[in-house]
Design an enzyme around this catalytic site. Structure first.
Site, mmCIF file in Angstrom:
data_model
loop_
_atom_site.group_PDB
_atom_site.id
_atom_site.type_symbol
_atom_site.label_atom_id
_atom_site.label_comp_id
_atom_site.label_asym_id
_atom_site.label_seq_id
_atom_site.Cartn_x
_atom_site.Cartn_y
_atom_site.Cartn_z
ATOM 1 N N GLY A 4 -54.603 25.618 15.764
ATOM 2 C CA GLY A 4 -54.117 24.272 16.019
ATOM 3 C C GLY A 4 -53.585 23.651 14.737
ATOM 4 N N CYS A 5 -52.799 22.605 14.896
ATOM 5 C CA CYS A 5 -52.189 21.979 13.717
ATOM 6 C C CYS A 5 -53.240 21.309 12.846
ATOM 7 C CB CYS A 5 -51.104 20.988 14.142
ATOM 8 S SG CYS A 5 -51.604 19.839 15.436
ATOM 9 N N PHE A 6 -54.157 20.564 13.473
ATOM 10 C CA PHE A 6 -55.190 19.897 12.679
ATOM 11 C C PHE A 6 -56.109 20.911 11.984
ATOM 12 C CE2 PHE A 6 -54.429 16.105 15.509
ATOM 13 C CZ PHE A 6 -54.048 15.232 14.502
#
Lengths: 338, 338, 338, 338
Positions: free
Chosen positions: C143-145
């Site tokens: 995921g990006c986070f």
């Protein structure tokens, strides 16, 4: 092929660096700057991922470069271009120094031209006349507004009245440069639209010369030009309104004929207007056009990235032409959306 | 004095609520909505600090209101205004339902007018003709673009050629309403400028009627109008370009004569252009003007907040006139900058 | 080498197309989509400069692809990955379908895992463990986070207490996808910051697993994670705060040791914090770190482009590893600034 | 009642002017400034609709004012407050000059306190302790971040562990003032998020003192505070994360008990987080809270307008208390949305 940049600490210069890093043939050998000479590129432009100091903006620092890009104010370009040409480099100048005949330059820029024999140089808008660029050693890279305005106007040469053209420009803030000014403070500018520099913006005579040529007259035609600042970092839109003189049914065909074979210009379908967000970061120009028979006008709009097709990308396109490379070399990357 | 709003779940309606909460005389009695009827205002518009359900948009819910503001689509306004007038209320309609003669309305809006005897109602741009508004029971509140365009054009009535006017509009996104659309998705729109709805935007005939009157002709004059969307939530700029017909030295005086006594219009000093950020949240209009003798045109620009002077604020100004209150009542708050 | 994309009508998919167009070895053979199948790419994503229809998202359409990128919701990835693997393709999945063990997946995503033998797949954060990726046929792209949070946390493994870590995330709006929602309407979102999806955001368990590994524990460690939406189209910042357990003087050295040889991670000088604007459009991660001895914490922040290093760029990086290409192939382009 | 402002050329000062123009009792008599003295207010802040010169920032210019607002740097406030108090005015100081005990002030601000007998003055956060403010002649108006952070933290006094609190701040750019800086150039900042001034931001000790009081300790408690800059002109969000010490079921009740009777604080329903766009231009604070039992923390977030509740609005609220007026006088206007 070795190339150099003068003016590497401004937005035009950093955009040249970005594009030249991805160029298949040009090798970026020198990045020079004036006030920022000695500063590290990693500090000035962290996004580039490059280290090393900016060298002073002196011609001998660029010796051996096949092409030099001048991303400098016109005063510096006046001084540097002749020396670099004498040293054997081809020069693509992003300033206004060589776009106009000397007398016109003096009138609009307020200084005498110091190399009248070099002005006007080949005007670097390939979609209008690439043959003259290909044979040139000095190319005057067009202003950002004239690029968009002339791409919107050019196909209308024999379909619109030459007189009475109104050009509205909308530019992202990077078009105003990196200098600190109250009207470019983010708190003021972040949600603001305002006209600026009108009337009398220096891009006006470029538009008038180009439109005069497109309209088949031997001379510039006065146009009204009002630029505006819009709250975005990049992107430029020119919306032109002209009195319809020919048949409305010929308008769309004229745009197709002008641009269908162009690698960087896309004519949008009927009813679709260009959006600056779709050209951000790429060398594309998106053009929309509509006839308003009720009002008797044709309206065309062209969106570009002011730093790419409006500056550094077009400069690389011109350098490709000058050096005999494929015109699109190093410029095929799509824009960054959203 | 009791007032009501229909269309309280849209941007125009919520702006009316905001302004009426601060009004010294009007007491906001009812806020009605159609699709959002029953929803709590605290949920729909948390910024207002108000609780309680939106009531259904039925005329009997507004019984007893001295003034009703219709912040509704034109179809709803066609239906509601006659009933509200019959019930004794004065009506300020923010839609396009009563701005044009019935035939012109049908041509631009694509539906027959159901109350041709009421159209056109008094056109609610007080700076052009406040006397007619003061005596009216139904006021057609102008569109946001016509408000700014006509404030820029009005002083030019005998200084510019009637024909050939070009109007460029730049609007913040709230002008497009609250509806969900791909081109209003923040990721697309946040750094984007694009023309839209041109040619043929429905605000065009309003501008043409107003300009025809200002130019002293008995009929509308065709203008070219191209609106653009700019990446800001509020704010609207109209830039008008007209062929200069009178003496350039008279231009600035004409703007002074037109607006020096106006409480909401400010003519900016020579060389200063209006900025939308300076009128956000307030009912002011800032106007700049310049003569471009070289191109033979005069350029004027007017900045307003599209939701205040371009909608709800002007509606309150009109309601003040209709009810005999001081015209600026409840509208003196400065804008919110930056 | 032929590659395909499923999910070509979303932001992750279009970013993959942009990057793969510039890749020296991968040849983009097929772009598939579900709801948008049949639509022309030139209409869905005008910025790409590509024509041709999106094909249906069926595995047989991707036959012959050496690598398939799944830029699909986790439900589609659950269905497609096994079939594509059986057909011989390597798969890089950008969804959350294969990032967690099946039971954990079921708890966080609310559906049973249909291919428990495949989960967790190799976790595609090369800077943490590239060896496992190189040997995989299925890569779970992070995921990006978690990408940004773990790049900020990883060097702290033996310098901070495992418990009590607080992660604050700030994402541009493209992280929320292209779907139309009231809170993504530009008029609402253009000048707005707000927390969202907390507590319980699905990226939390990825951070906890990664941090558990970095901290040398055999199990995930609970962290508090609060994501926020910021008014920009791209860009993501994770700011992590951890209790200092080791010597403060070792902190900076730990970041250097972790990242000095990494091609895409840049540790900023003392006193400099990362800015999302410097990584827009590129695959870089900029990391800043500071010790706050007074409060007994270490604070580190990592900025990435959520669609590049946080999604499509990292997916290409992983595909390079899986296929034995140089890890940075096709990813060297600098970001687009400003 | 006559009031004056020193620092009228900054954002805090102009916001005071805006609010005081609409105040029912305070009459704005004098607006003073230092560097901008003599400039016309219509030029410095066109949005205010006011003419007339800014007067020099000298105490005798403010003679006769019942209340003087100091929107000045702390150095100027150190100098001016004692003189104004001697002259009989009540003073609300928006700087950090009187918020801390002298020794703490010297440590954080790097200068000795010149009026140690006046520091700390009454801390002007009415929701925490309005009684002390009501009896004061000198009020130290809180910093913008401490206002939001303490409103989020205050109800957690006996529900969270005092130690280990992490405060993340997100501010619009007007919080950084009007000065020209490279990182506040619109082209850089318009789509950028970045931490700044951490660790060691001067607002930290205010948060620590307030939290120490709320937690029932007699002394400040160290917290970790990391502010970030977000690309919006106004708006501030503080997100606080604290170790849960009490029963999770008591959390929501504690926020209700703290704020249900407060005119300016609104506790949002379960599952709803505050959005800065909903408080722009108004004096409201929106607060959201959630318990994350899995991670053992409580997360609360508070959104305010940094220039209103975070500065000028709170200053007026304090002046109302000091002069015995209704606390909400002049502050009831709703925010400006969208």
């Amino acid at each position: 092929m070795d190339v150099g940049i003068v003016g590497g600490s401004g937005y035009g210069g950093s955009e040249l660096i970005r594009l030249l890093q991805a160029h298949p043939t040009f090798k970026l050998r020198t990045v020079a700057a004036r006030a920022s000479a000695g500063r590290d590129l990693a500090e000035v432009f962290p996004h580039l991922g490059l280290d090393g100091p900016l060298v002073p903006a002196e011609p001998d620092r660029l010796a051996g470069c096949d092409v030099v890009f001048l991303a400098t104010p016109h005063e510096a370009s006046l001084r540097l271009a002749p020396e670099l040409l004498r040293a054997g480099a081809a020069v693509v100048d992003l300033s206004g120094a060589y776009r106009l005949p000397p007398a016109e330059f003096a009138a609009w820029y307020g200084v005498e031209h110091t190399s009248p024999g070099l002005a006007p140089a080949a005007y670097g808008l390939p979609e209008l006349d690439r043959s003259r660029i290909a044979g040139a050693r000095l190319v005057a890279n067009p202003g950002c507004f004239p690029t968009a305005a002339l791409l919107a106007l050019a196909p209308l040469g024999d379909l619109a009245e030459p007189a009475g053209v109104v050009v509205t420009g909308l530019s992202g803030t990077s078009g105003a440069g990196k200098g600190l000014r109250e009207d470019l403070h983010v708190s003021h500018a972040v949600q603001n639209v305002t006209p600026y520099g009108a009337p009398g913006h220096r891009h006006t005579p470029e538009i008038e010369r180009g439109w005069g040529t497109c309209a088949g007259l031997g001379a510039p035609v006065p146009v009204s030009f009002t630029p505006h600042l819009a709250p975005m970092s990049r992107g430029l839109l020119a919306t032109v309104t002209a009195r319809l003189a020919g048949s409305p049914v010929r308008v769309r065909a004229a745009f197709g004929a002008a641009y269908d074979a162009e690698p960087f210009v896309r004519v949008l379908p009927e009813g679709v207007w260009p959006a600056t967000t779709h050209v951000r970061g790429g060398n594309s120009a998106h053009v929309g056009v509509a006839v308003d028979e009720r009002a008797g006008v044709v309206v065309a709009a062209c969106a570009i990235d002011n730093l790419v097709k409006g500056a550094a990308g077009q400069a690389v396109q011109n350098a490709n032409l000058v050096t005999g490379l494929p015109e699109a070399a190093g410029l095929s990357a799509a824009g960054v959306y959203p």
